[in-house]
Design an enzyme around this catalytic site. Structure first.
Site, short mmCIF file in Angstrom:
data_model
loop_
_atom_site.label_atom_id
_atom_site.label_comp_id
_atom_site.label_asym_id
_atom_site.label_seq_id
_atom_site.Cartn_x
_atom_site.Cartn_y
_atom_site.Cartn_z
N SER A 19 0.86 -1.18 0.00
CA SER A 19 0.00 0.00 0.00
C SER A 19 0.90 1.22 0.00
CB SER A 19 -0.94 0.01 1.21
OG SER A 19 -0.21 -0.14 2.42
N GLU A 21 1.29 5.58 0.75
CA GLU A 21 0.78 6.80 1.39
C GLU A 21 1.17 8.02 0.58
OE1 GLU A 21 0.89 7.49 5.78
OE2 GLU A 21 2.16 9.22 5.20
N ASP A 113 -1.16 15.02 15.49
CA ASP A 113 -0.13 15.78 16.20
C ASP A 113 -0.75 16.94 16.96
OD1 ASP A 113 1.87 14.16 15.13
OD2 ASP A 113 2.09 15.44 13.35
N PHE A 223 13.09 14.20 11.20
CA PHE A 223 11.73 13.74 11.48
C PHE A 223 11.76 12.52 12.41
CE2 PHE A 223 7.76 11.47 10.36
CZ PHE A 223 6.86 12.48 10.72
N HIS A 273 3.78 -1.09 3.74
CA HIS A 273 3.15 0.21 3.51
C HIS A 273 4.28 1.20 3.25
CE1 HIS A 273 0.00 3.25 3.79
NE2 HIS A 273 0.80 3.97 4.55
#
Length: 301
Positions: A19, A21, A113, A223, A273
């Site tokens: 999959s 994103e 967040d 990140f 993913h």
């Protein structure tokens, strides 16, 4: 996972499922890049493609517009992200209803967040869903949605311990979550240790590894620091001295991600993913190495 020599994977005895994103574009140029990437990856027949979400206003609208276009113009199955942040229950429920009316049957339910950004304290909306498990239950009450949630092999940065974080995952499963997608990681042993602890708690939904091809090492490392994901020294060494060498960085990124997914396949993992960052080339190459091939008529509806 220690550094591996790039090598062919043993032929998996199970089908590989993937999959992807994406995030909603902010400009016309970004929109062109997004849809070019979707067109490139769609023929690989992913299980679903998810579209990220930010609370309120234009971000919410861009997410809905992207998801709706996926329904109208492609054969892909979109999964719309949804969070608890800065919205009353009625607002969130209206978004869920709008997705159902648009033909969306899969939601990625997240707490979201904090309004002040990563590292600031999270404060639930006074009239909103307090936790992700509440959001999952609310979505399930509205329609027969498939619901995916997040999981953290190295624990959520706000969790007091990994066990406490797994307690949160158990709550989400008890409220109806069908699948968990992990935060990205680079050491596969972390994933398998986490999986053992999750299974020991009686959690039996799929725990799908989230894979990020490193487009920009410094950005990814920054990140990772905010989200609690570790960056091994060997990975930093691979990108050392390549800050201005974009083409070589791409080659290294493809090799690193390929090593990781091939090792996961060899150890029995069949679902992945990919956090695409709206870029197709690296993800497409990795999927090719996994044995996925284009299937005709997978883009236009």
């Amino acid at each position: 996972m220690s550094p591996l020599a790039l090598r062919p994977s043993r032929q998996a005895s199970f089908p590989i499922k993937v999959s992807f994103e994406f995030f909603p574009p902010k400009t016309a140029e970004m929109e062109a890049t997004l849809w070019s990437s979707i067109e490139r990856l769609a023929p690989l027949n992913p299980q679903f493609v998810s579209v990220t979400y930010g609370a309120g206003g234009s971000t919410r609208e861009r997410t809905h517009a992207t998801v709706s276009r996926l329904v109208r113009e492609t054969h892909l199955k979109p999964a719309a992200h949804l969070t608890c942040v800065a919205a009353a229950k009625d607002e969130v429920d209206n978004v869920v209803h709008s997705y159902w009316e648009a033909g969306v049957r899969h939601v990625v339910a997240l707490r979201g967040d904090p309004v002040g950004g990563l590292g600031t304290a999270y404060e639930p909306h006074a009239d909103g869903y307090k936790k992700t498990c509440d959001l999952v239950a609310g979505i399930k009450a509205i329609g027969d949605f498939e619901v995916s949630v997040s999981a953290y092999p190295e624990k959520h940065p706000e969790a007091s311990s990994l066990d406490a974080d797994i307690d949160v995952l158990k709550e989400k499963v008890d409220c109806g979550a069908d699948r968990a997608i992990t935060q990205f990681f680079f050491d596969n042993d972390l994933y398998f240790r986490y999986l053992d602890r999750v299974r020991a708690r009686g959690i039996d939904i799929p725990i799908v590894p989230g894979i990020v091809p490193v487009q920009n090492f410094k950005q990814t490392a920054n990140f990772a620091a905010k989200t609690g994901a570790s960056v091994p020294d060997w990975l930093a060494a691979r990108f050392e001295g390549l800050d201005t060498d974009v083409e070589t960085r791409k080659l290294i990124a493809a090799a690193v991600a390929a090593e990781q997914v091939i090792d996961l396949v060899d150890r029995g993992v069949s679902e992945f993913h990919f956090y695409t960052m709206n870029r197709a080339d690296l993800v497409y190459a990795i999927c090719h190495l996994l044995g996925l091939r284009e299937q005709a008529d997978r883009v236009a509806a």
